[in-house]
Design a protein around this motif. Structure first.
Motif, PDB file in Angstrom:
ATOM      1  N   MET A  83       0.842  -1.205   0.000  1.00 34.26           N
ATOM      2  CA  MET A  83       0.000   0.000   0.000  1.00 34.26           C
ATOM      3  C   MET A  83       0.875   1.253   0.000  1.00 34.26           C
ATOM      4  O   MET A  83       0.603   2.211  -0.729  1.00 34.26           O
ATOM      5  CB  MET A  83      -0.933   0.017   1.215  1.00 34.26           C
ATOM      6  CG  MET A  83      -1.949  -1.097   1.260  1.00 34.26           C
ATOM      7  SD  MET A  83      -3.073  -1.044  -0.133  1.00 34.26           S
ATOM      8  CE  MET A  83      -3.549  -2.760  -0.221  1.00 34.26           C
ATOM      9  N   ASP A  84       1.921   1.248   0.795  1.00 35.07           N
ATOM     10  CA  ASP A  84       2.849   2.374   0.853  1.00 35.07           C
ATOM     11  C   ASP A  84       3.466   2.624  -0.526  1.00 35.07           C
ATOM     12  O   ASP A  84       3.479   3.763  -1.026  1.00 35.07           O
ATOM     13  CB  ASP A  84       3.928   2.087   1.896  1.00 35.07           C
ATOM     14  CG  ASP A  84       4.899   3.236   2.085  1.00 35.07           C
ATOM     15  OD1 ASP A  84       5.816   3.385   1.236  1.00 35.07           O
ATOM     16  OD2 ASP A  84       4.757   3.978   3.069  1.00 35.07           O
ATOM     17  N   ILE A  85       3.960   1.570  -1.147  1.00 35.83           N
ATOM     18  CA  ILE A  85       4.583   1.692  -2.469  1.00 35.83           C
ATOM     19  C   ILE A  85       3.576   2.208  -3.493  1.00 35.83           C
ATOM     20  O   ILE A  85       3.884   3.098  -4.291  1.00 35.83           O
ATOM     21  CB  ILE A  85       5.169   0.333  -2.909  1.00 35.83           C
ATOM     22  CG1 ILE A  85       6.379  -0.008  -2.060  1.00 35.83           C
ATOM     23  CG2 ILE A  85       5.520   0.336  -4.398  1.00 35.83           C
ATOM     24  CD1 ILE A  85       6.852  -1.451  -2.194  1.00 35.83           C
ATOM     25  N   ASN A  86       2.369   1.659  -3.480  1.00 34.21           N
ATOM     26  CA  ASN A  86       1.348   2.082  -4.444  1.00 34.21           C
ATOM     27  C   ASN A  86       0.974   3.549  -4.279  1.00 34.21           C
ATOM     28  O   ASN A  86       0.796   4.257  -5.273  1.00 34.21           O
ATOM     29  CB  ASN A  86       0.098   1.197  -4.338  1.00 34.21           C
ATOM     30  CG  ASN A  86       0.301  -0.138  -4.987  1.00 34.21           C
ATOM     31  OD1 ASN A  86       0.763  -0.233  -6.116  1.00 34.21           O
ATOM     32  ND2 ASN A  86      -0.033  -1.197  -4.268  1.00 34.21           N
ATOM     33  N   LEU A  87       0.849   4.003  -3.055  1.00 32.65           N
ATOM     34  CA  LEU A  87       0.538   5.413  -2.832  1.00 32.65           C
ATOM     35  C   LEU A  87       1.651   6.304  -3.370  1.00 32.65           C
ATOM     36  O   LEU A  87       1.385   7.318  -4.016  1.00 32.65           O
ATOM     37  CB  LEU A  87       0.312   5.688  -1.340  1.00 32.65           C
ATOM     38  CG  LEU A  87      -0.990   5.149  -0.758  1.00 32.65           C
ATOM     39  CD1 LEU A  87      -1.000   5.291   0.757  1.00 32.65           C
ATOM     40  CD2 LEU A  87      -2.193   5.840  -1.373  1.00 32.65           C
ATOM     41  N   ARG A  88       2.880   5.913  -3.130  1.00 29.33           N
ATOM     42  CA  ARG A  88       4.013   6.700  -3.635  1.00 29.33           C
ATOM     43  C   ARG A  88       4.027   6.709  -5.161  1.00 29.33           C
ATOM     44  O   ARG A  88       4.292   7.745  -5.770  1.00 29.33           O
ATOM     45  CB  ARG A  88       5.327   6.153  -3.076  1.00 29.33           C
ATOM     46  CG  ARG A  88       5.482   6.409  -1.595  1.00 29.33           C
ATOM     47  CD  ARG A  88       6.732   5.742  -1.019  1.00 29.33           C
ATOM     48  NE  ARG A  88       6.695   5.724   0.420  1.00 29.33           N
ATOM     49  CZ  ARG A  88       6.980   6.759   1.207  1.00 29.33           C
ATOM     50  NH1 ARG A  88       7.333   7.905   0.690  1.00 29.33           N
ATOM     51  NH2 ARG A  88       6.918   6.646   2.513  1.00 29.33           N
ATOM     52  N   GLY A  91       1.807   9.139  -6.692  1.00 30.82           N
ATOM     53  CA  GLY A  91       2.190  10.529  -6.538  1.00 30.82           C
ATOM     54  C   GLY A  91       1.837  11.160  -5.211  1.00 30.82           C
ATOM     55  O   GLY A  91       1.926  12.376  -5.050  1.00 30.82           O
ATOM     56  N   VAL A  92       1.416  10.351  -4.248  1.00 31.03           N
ATOM     57  CA  VAL A  92       1.124  10.894  -2.920  1.00 31.03           C
ATOM     58  C   VAL A  92       2.452  11.336  -2.313  1.00 31.03           C
ATOM     59  O   VAL A  92       3.449  10.615  -2.367  1.00 31.03           O
ATOM     60  CB  VAL A  92       0.423   9.848  -2.036  1.00 31.03           C
ATOM     61  CG1 VAL A  92       0.220  10.364  -0.629  1.00 31.03           C
ATOM     62  CG2 VAL A  92      -0.914   9.446  -2.658  1.00 31.03           C
ATOM     63  N   SER A  93       2.462  12.508  -1.735  1.00 26.52           N
ATOM     64  CA  SER A  93       3.711  13.061  -1.197  1.00 26.52           C
ATOM     65  C   SER A  93       4.204  12.264   0.007  1.00 26.52           C
ATOM     66  O   SER A  93       3.424  11.661   0.739  1.00 26.52           O
ATOM     67  CB  SER A  93       3.520  14.523  -0.800  1.00 26.52           C
ATOM     68  OG  SER A  93       2.814  14.616   0.409  1.00 26.52           O
TER      69      SER A  93
END
Length: 185
Positions: A83-88, A91-93
């Motif tokens: 989930m962390d990788i996908n958010l990054r 383009g999530v800051s």
């Protein structure tokens, strides 16, 4: 702490990622988005991945082998690392990723508790109601799609329970094909 400790893998890390991958693959079946009308959105996909991961984590936690809990934690860790990788990648800051992951964890935890209660009592109606609320964000009585998804989830829980722990330790999990749920519905 020596330098080698930085590169040491956690117990069951590889198997946890492989099991999580099996849950994701099962959740991506087009049947969910077509026949059931699960919204093909970030939220809809998160809900299906969360359901499958929760079923898998439940199976592992319930195993009498003491390694079951550690393997369940490895699946959970793999899910939220993903989930962390996908958010990054979306383009999530960096400053807000942690907050978003925390909200996702809270959502997953609440859903997993609701599903666990229904699964523990083998209450298909309660499971359908929880899925109706979470997957479709709907109020009122669950529709046919929620009942069919609940039947599939119960079938998956039974299939996972029947799988040998040694296979799970190797990162091998099999989820039943959703078409079986459609035919039985």
């Amino acid at each position: 702490m020596g330098l080698s400790a930085l590169f040491r893998r956690k117990p069951h890390e590889r198997a946890g990622f492989e099991l999580y991958g099996a849950a994701v693959a099962a959740a991506r079946d087009p049947w969910f988005f077509g026949a059931l009308g699960v919204p093909d959105t970030l939220d809809g996909r998160f809900d299906l991945v969360g359901l499958h991961a929760a079923l898998l984590i439940r199976r592992l936690r319930r195993d009498p082998d003491p390694r079951g809990a550690a393997l369940a934690q490895a699946v959970f860790d793999a899910m939220f690392a993903d989930m962390d990788i996908n958010l990054r990648e979306m383009g999530v800051s960096d400053l807000t990723v942690g907050k978003r992951v925390k909200r996702m964890w809270e959502a997953f935890h609440g859903r997993a508790q609701a599903y666990e209660a229904a699964l523990e009592s083998a209450d298909a109606a309660a499971l359908a109601a929880a899925l109706h609320r979470n997957v479709w964000r709907a109020e009122g009585e669950p529709g046919e799609a929620a009942r069919r998804l609940a039947a599939q989830a119960l079938r998956a829980a039974d299939a996972l329970a029947a799988q040998p722990f040694d296979a799970l330790l190797k990162g091998q999990a099999r989820f039943p094909a959703p078409e079986e749920a459609a035919d039985a519905g």
